[in-house]
Design an enzyme around this catalytic site. Structure first.
Site, short mmCIF file in Angstrom:
data_model
loop_
_atom_site.label_atom_id
_atom_site.label_comp_id
_atom_site.label_asym_id
_atom_site.label_seq_id
_atom_site.Cartn_x
_atom_site.Cartn_y
_atom_site.Cartn_z
N SER A 125 0.83 -1.20 0.00
CA SER A 125 0.00 0.00 0.00
C SER A 125 0.87 1.26 0.00
O SER A 125 1.76 1.39 0.83
CB SER A 125 -0.91 -0.03 1.23
OG SER A 125 -1.67 1.13 1.26
N GLY A 126 0.59 2.14 -0.91
CA GLY A 126 1.36 3.39 -0.99
C GLY A 126 2.59 3.28 -1.87
O GLY A 126 3.38 4.22 -1.96
N THR A 168 -1.63 2.76 -8.04
CA THR A 168 -2.72 3.49 -8.71
C THR A 168 -2.16 4.58 -9.61
O THR A 168 -2.64 4.78 -10.73
CB THR A 168 -3.67 4.08 -7.64
OG1 THR A 168 -4.09 3.01 -6.81
CG2 THR A 168 -4.86 4.74 -8.26
N ASN A 174 -1.13 5.32 3.28
CA ASN A 174 -1.27 6.02 2.00
C ASN A 174 -2.46 6.97 2.10
O ASN A 174 -3.55 6.56 2.49
CB ASN A 174 -1.49 4.98 0.89
CG ASN A 174 -1.66 5.62 -0.47
OD1 ASN A 174 -1.59 6.84 -0.60
ND2 ASN A 174 -1.89 4.80 -1.47
N SER A 211 -5.40 5.75 -0.45
CA SER A 211 -5.26 4.30 -0.57
C SER A 211 -6.50 3.69 -1.21
O SER A 211 -7.63 4.01 -0.85
CB SER A 211 -5.06 3.72 0.82
OG SER A 211 -4.89 2.34 0.72
N SER A 212 -6.26 2.82 -2.19
CA SER A 212 -7.41 2.15 -2.84
C SER A 212 -7.95 1.13 -1.85
O SER A 212 -7.21 0.23 -1.44
CB SER A 212 -6.94 1.44 -4.11
OG SER A 212 -6.13 2.28 -4.86
N GLY A 232 -2.40 -3.29 -2.11
CA GLY A 232 -1.11 -3.93 -1.80
C GLY A 232 -1.16 -4.67 -0.48
O GLY A 232 -2.11 -4.56 0.30
N GLU A 245 -0.77 -5.57 3.20
CA GLU A 245 -1.00 -4.63 4.30
C GLU A 245 -0.73 -5.27 5.66
O GLU A 245 -1.14 -6.41 5.90
CB GLU A 245 -2.47 -4.20 4.31
CG GLU A 245 -2.77 -3.09 3.38
CD GLU A 245 -4.21 -2.60 3.46
OE1 GLU A 245 -4.48 -1.59 2.82
OE2 GLU A 245 -5.04 -3.24 4.14
N1 LIG Z 1 5.13 8.30 -9.98
C1 LIG Z 1 4.81 9.06 -8.94
N2 LIG Z 1 5.18 10.34 -8.94
C2 LIG Z 1 4.86 11.13 -7.90
N3 LIG Z 1 4.19 10.70 -6.80
C3 LIG Z 1 3.81 9.42 -6.76
C4 LIG Z 1 4.08 8.54 -7.84
N4 LIG Z 1 3.57 7.35 -7.51
C5 LIG Z 1 2.99 7.49 -6.29
N5 LIG Z 1 3.11 8.73 -5.86
C6 LIG Z 1 2.64 9.26 -4.56
O1 LIG Z 1 2.36 8.18 -3.71
C7 LIG Z 1 1.02 8.18 -3.27
C8 LIG Z 1 0.50 6.77 -3.18
O2 LIG Z 1 0.45 6.19 -4.41
P1 LIG Z 1 -0.72 5.21 -4.85
O3 LIG Z 1 -2.01 5.72 -4.38
O4 LIG Z 1 -0.55 4.97 -6.28
O5 LIG Z 1 -0.36 3.94 -4.03
P2 LIG Z 1 -1.00 2.51 -4.16
O6 LIG Z 1 0.09 1.58 -4.44
O7 LIG Z 1 -2.11 2.54 -5.10
O8 LIG Z 1 -1.52 2.24 -2.71
P3 LIG Z 1 -2.82 1.46 -2.21
O9 LIG Z 1 -2.51 0.02 -2.32
O10 LIG Z 1 -2.97 1.90 -0.84
O11 LIG Z 1 -3.92 1.88 -3.09
C9 LIG Z 1 0.29 8.99 -4.28
O12 LIG Z 1 -0.80 9.63 -3.71
C10 LIG Z 1 1.34 9.99 -4.73
O13 LIG Z 1 1.36 11.08 -3.83
MG LIG Z 2 -4.07 2.38 -5.02
#
Ligand SMILES: Nc1ncnc2c1ncn2[C@@H]1O[C@H](COP(=O)(O)OP(=O)(O)OP(=O)(O)O)[C@@H](O)[C@H]1O
Ligand SMILES: [Mg+2]
Length: 1052
Positions: free
Chosen positions: A104-105, A109, A156, A159-160, A394, A396
């Site tokens: 997660s994070g 996404t 996050n 977070s999704s 992801g 957790e």
């Molecule tokens: N390529 C990137 N460039 C800039 N910031 C990023 C990038 N990827 C992720 N982030 C930052 O990290 C944060 C978390 O990313 P994201 O929501 O994609 O995580 P996730 O893997 O989908 O987590 P979860 O499993 O909780 O959904 C985003 O809100 C953003 O601020």
């Molecule tokens: Mg996500």
């Protein structure tokens, strides 16, 4: 690889590491991260580290640099993976998928959004409206789904809280024509309760902070989230860089673009508000002395009003559902059973969760209904290909982990299993199968953990289901005991019971699974309840009967009758397991591309790479094993026939078809020609290519030859088209020719039929109608018509006696000059010509005239009298006199009837005659009244003017008998023919006709003018003569006024 990255940026592919150790791996990862290189390959797998800051890596320019490039041509990037998946799909018409994994994070996404943007940017160059629409929906759907499915967690801020797998359908041109989103297990318990530092789903805060005051008033909401039980926990927290209001607007706009109607958006807001109100409802048992003893009541009834209003349901029913439930007793009888306060709270919470979950599912389905591929027929449009993008929660670990974390981590185990299957296991198995020399790479296979969870009968999910289905008070504790019994020897399972010394677990509450990604301690509290996922039927019925169509559509199962006995619904755990199995099957059927996301630190800050944390992730994601397998392995493998099909044009031995013993030999020859045999291994049925460079080289030489092949194909095809066109053209001409021939034949047959009777006298086909000819026969028909007219004329003329010929000629001559100019020219009468000799016309003086004629014939030697008539003339002294006019074939005479037709003037018809007249003195003596002579004297005739002759005559267009005779060297003679029998007989045409015919016979022209105001000259003076019809006029006479003559004509 293009040299955009120097050595200081580390190795762009972990495969290029000198040694594959964790330390080297981490060192490279760190160097790259510090230089802002967040992406690194392991072969075709992309490792991505979340930068937690905006990097200048994205946007249209970057997309353009990756578009159409091979994976290794540019520095590692998400766009390159998206491009590779897209090209693999287009080139080989294979379904592909991009699996994004990580905790997660870690940036899954965000990565999925970049992939979507890339696909949207490189497709639909022709701007087809339907494809643009699909792309819009694809891009906008993320925003809407994030609002309803994402929340701030401690790990996050966005977070999704659901899993998302999106299929994008492409047509044969590679343009997106539709899509479908599968959502997995929304963490709905979050609606009720969140950990400290976490928030409810974004949608609630967006409505509270983003709606206009007026709308909030309608929803009975106040702006402060702290006022609602469900949002109180996260009230003081915001989301990173978030302005809730602008997010709310963006989501509403996205919903509009996707195709949600304004009514639907309103309904969604109402449902969210209803959930918030529902969360604030509390129950009390009315104490003694209250209305009713021991009865349950709602503390704030106004909340029930709000819920009823917002869900468009009757208030009483809402209240009843909250306070009691309906149960069907054995005899199908319905009884209402009141809740205890605890039961009521439980029911309320279950309802709130369920309403939110249904809302979320409805939003997903609504988006799907807009995105689904429409009206596509595989036979006509070709088979659609698909790119799937998986962005799922992801791995957790929370301080307290419940059923949801259990499911999420199980999901990650499944995906890791798939990764192992595809990347590690299958690969090694394939080398063995193909007989390639190979050194086996050891890796951890998590199949045993997956088995621990999903195994039938004994797996954790199966035990949980059994606990849920067993009658009687089975508690979470009993469930835990059963687990302990079943799995006491499992290496990945433990609990306090099994390991009493481990104080990190609580006795009778916790169990621990050693996941591939680390140990997670789960608290069994609520497992049974969450798995059972129970909601009283009363709520379902209530919401199904809502008058809000949107809400009603979310509750189709509310239709069911309460007494109906149905099968026990599948538990949440089983449903999730089934969906995971289906997902993995689906992914396994596609060509996978992996993005492995790594979270650099727990603090969500930029430029910080927590080594311990990252090592852990690298280890559990199996990245080192991945590198080892990759290094030992081959970048690409292809069956020999497919390889040949793709590259055979690059070698003379294989193009267009090889003559070697086998495909394998042909591939060998091809590679030898390119000098690539050192970089490949020959399997039994497949060729293994070690480095991507070789593949790129082959692709390039193929790309060079494609235009030539295309030209060849075009040439052949154009030739075919031209020949086909030519054949058609010929056919068209043949048809046209036959048709024309047919038309001509039909026409001629018709002519023949019509003109059969044309020979019949007396009409000789006069009334026959000519059929309209085909265009081609028009000139022919014109000639025929002319010929026919001549033939007919000949037939008519043939029958005319010679004595009438002179008259006919005169009539034809008159017709030529008078037809259509003069009303009547007497053609229907017989033309007697010499009227003065006729006893009928001239009963009193015919004899006298005959004597005069005899004298003149002797003197002038004329042969025939052309015309003679009495006339009334007017002279230049304006005096009217009766005279006679005699026209012979030599002269025009003016005679005086009162004096035995004495000649008053004789004008030669032809100038030659006037010469003769001048020479013959005697003749001249007879020519009276000529030219300059004012008072003609018969004894002394004036000399004839030189070249005197009749030059023409003028008549009017009416029926009057006015004639003006013009003669060179003479005054114009103005006369009116009269005293005819019958009176006013029309003889002007006759005079014109005989004179014109005569002149024609002599070979000279006579000028005939038709005018109603005739100019004339007398003694050099110009005058005019016109006709005035007068009914009372007894006989024609002239009048003169203002120098102009008027013939008063007795019109009847
Ligand atoms: N390529 C990137 N460039 C800039 N910031 C990023 C990038 N990827 C992720 N982030 C930052 O990290 C944060 C978390 O990313 P994201 O929501 O994609 O995580 P996730 O893997 O989908 O987590 P979860 O499993 O909780 O959904 C985003 O809100 C953003 O601020
Ligand atoms: Mg996500």
């Amino acid at each position: 690889m293009e040299d955009e990255e120097g050595p200081e940026c580390g190795k762009p592919d972990f495969v290029l590491l000198d040694q594959v150790t964790m330390d080297d791996f981490m060192e490279n990862l760190k160097i790259r991260f510090q230089k802002g290189r967040i992406y690194t390959y392991i072969g075709e797998v992309l490792v991505s580290v979340n930068p937690y800051e905006e990097l200048p890596l994205y946007g249209p320019e970057a997309i353009a640099r990756y578009q159409g490039r091979e994976l290794y041509e540019r520095p590692p990037h998400l766009y390159a993976v998206a491009n590779a998946a897209y090209r693999a799909m287009k080139r080989r018409s294979r379904d592909t998928c991009i699996v994004i994994s990580g905790e997660s994070g870690a940036g899954k996404t965000e990565a999925s959004k970049h992939i979507m943007q890339y696909i949207a940017a490189v497709t639909n160059p022709s701007q087809r409206a339907e494809v643009e629409r699909v792309k819009d929906v694809l891009l906008k759907s993320t925003c809407v789904l994030e609002a309803f499915g994402n929340a701030r967690t401690n790990r996050n801020h966005n977070s999704s809280r659901f899993g998302k797998y999106m299929d994008i359908n492409f047509d044969f041109k590679g343009d997106p024509v539709g899509g479908h989103i599968h959502s997995y297990l929304l963490e709905k318990s979050r609606v009720l309760k969140q950990h400290v530092g976490e928030r409810n789903f974004h949608a609630f805060y967006q409505v509270l902070r983003g709606c206009e005051d007026e709308e909030l008033r309608k929803l009975h909401l106040q702006r402060n989230p702290a006022l609602y039980n469900f949002t109180r926990q996260g009230a003081g927290l915001s989301v990173l860089d978030t302005d809730e209001k602008s997010h709310h607007q963006a989501v509403t706009e996205a919903m509009r673009v996707i195709g949600f109607s304004p009514e639907e958006v309103d309904s969604v807001h109402r449902i969210l508000a209803a959930i918030l109100h529902l969360g604030n409802i509390e129950f009390v048992e009315v104490e003694e002395g209250g209305l009713e003893q021991g009865r349950l009541a709602v503390t704030e009834e106004v909340l029930v009003d709000h819920v009823a209003e917002l869900t468009a349901t009757p208030r009483e029913l809402v209240l009843r559902c909250l306070l009691a439930r309906t149960v069907a007793s054995g005899g199908r009888e319905l009884i209402e059973k009141g809740h205890t306060a605890a039961e009521a709270s439980y029911a309320r919470d279950a309802c709130a969760k369920a309403v939110y979950q249904r809302l979320f599912e409805w939003v997903v389905n609504r988006i799907n209904s807009v995105m689904e591929t429409r009206g596509r027929d595989p036979r006509r449009d070709g088979k659609d290909t698909v790119i799937g993008v998986l962005d799922i929660y992801g791995f957790e670990v929370f301080p307290v982990n419940s059923f949801e974390q259990f499911c999420i981590n199980y999901c990650n185990e499944k995906l890791q299993q798939l990764f192992i299957q595809l990347i590690l296991k299958q690969e090694q198995e394939e080398y063995e199968r193909e007989g390639i020399t190979w050194q086996t790479v050891e890796y951890f296979n998590n199949a045993t953990i997956v088995d621990l969870v999903e195994r039938p009968h004994r797996g954790i999910l199966a035990v949980l289901d059994e606990a849920c289905s067993t009658a009687g008070p089975i508690t979470d504790r009993i469930f835990l005991q059963t687990l302990d019994t079943h799995h006491r020897h499992h290496p990945h399972y433990t609990s306090r019971q099994l390991c009493p010394t481990d104080k990190t677990m609580e006795f009778g509450r916790d169990f621990r699974i050693k996941h591939y990604a680390g140990d997670v301690t789960y608290s069994v509290e609520g497992f049974i309840d969450k798995n059972r996922d129970f909601l009283f039927q009363d709520f379902k019925r209530l919401l199904y009967n809502s008058t809000d169509p949107t809400l009603r559509a979310m509750w189709p199962d509310g239709q069911q009758d309460i007494t109906e006995v149905t099968k026990r619904p599948l538990t949440a755990g089983t449903l999730f397991k089934n969906s995971m199995v289906a997902l993995v099957e689906n992914l396994a059927s596609k060509e996978p591309f992996y993005v492995r996301c790594i979270k650099p630190n727990e603090d969500k800050v930029a430029k910080k790479l927590d080594e311990g944390h990252c090592r852990h992730q690298v280890a559990y994601l199996g990245l080192l094993e991945n590198v080892r397998v990759r290094r030992a392995g081959f970048a690409s493998r292809q069956p020999y026939p497919r390889f040949l099909l793709r590259y055979k044009m690059t070698c003379e031995y294989t193009w267009p078809n090889h003559l070697l013993g086998s495909d394998k030999a042909a591939v060998g020859a091809l590679l030898e020609q390119h000098g690539l045999q050192g970089d490949v291994a020959f399997g039994h049925s497949k060729l293994f290519i070690r480095s991507p460079r070789t593949l790129v080289m082959l692709e390039q030489s193929r790309a060079c030859l494609i235009p030539i092949i295309v030209l060849l194909l075009q040439k052949a095809w154009r030739g075919t088209l031209a020949r086909r066109y030519c054949r058609r053209l010929r056919a068209v001409y043949t048809i046209m020719r036959s048709f024309r021939r047919h038309k001509v034949r039909t026409h001629l047959t018709e002519m023949q039929r019509r003109f059969q009777a044309a020979r019949q006298p007396p009409l000789y086909g006069r009334d026959l109608v000519w059929p309209p000819p085909p265009a081609v026969l028009q000139p022919f028909q014109d000639i025929c018509q002319a010929l026919f007219c001549r033939w007919r004329a000949r037939q008519l003329v043939k029958n005319i006696p010679p004595s009438d010929m002179a008259q006919i000629k005169a009539k034809v001559a008159a017709m030529r000059v008078l037809q259509e100019l003069r009303q009547d020219w007497g053609c229907r009468r017989a033309w007697a010509q010499d009227y003065l000799s006729s006893a009928t016309d001239n009963p009193t003086a015919a004899d006298l005239f005959a004597q005069r004629l005899k004298t003149l014939r002797e003197k002038d030697g004329f042969r025939a009298v052309l015309f003679s008539s009495h006339v009334r003339k007017v002279n230049r002294f304006n005096k009217s006199r009766d005279r006679a006019l005699l026209l012979t074939d030599r002269h025009l005479y003016k005679l005086e009837p009162g004096r035995q037709y004495r000649v008053m003037r004789a004008v030669p018809l032809d100038a030659r005659l006037s010469e003769e007249g001048r020479d013959a003195a005697g003749g001249v003596g007879m020519l009276l009244g000529c030219g300059a002579c004012l008072t003609p004297d018969p004894e002394t005739p004036p000399p004839l003017p030189a070249a005197a002759q009749v030059t023409g005559l003028s008549v009017t267009s009416g029926r009057d008998q006015l004639v003006v005779l013009h003669a060179r060297g003479y005054d114009d003679l103005v006369v009116c023919l009269h005293r005819s029998r019958p009176p006013l007989d029309n003889r002007v045409g006759e005079l014109v006709g005989v004179l014109t015919a005569h002149c024609q016979g002599e070979g000279r022209a006579l000028e005939v003018r038709v005018s109603d105001c005739i100019p004339l000259t007398q003694r050099g003076a110009r005058r005019l003569v016109s006709v005035e019809p007068r009914p009372e006029q007894p006989e024609p006479d002239f009048r003169c006024s203002h120098g102009a003559f008027t013939l008063l004509w007795p019109s009847s």
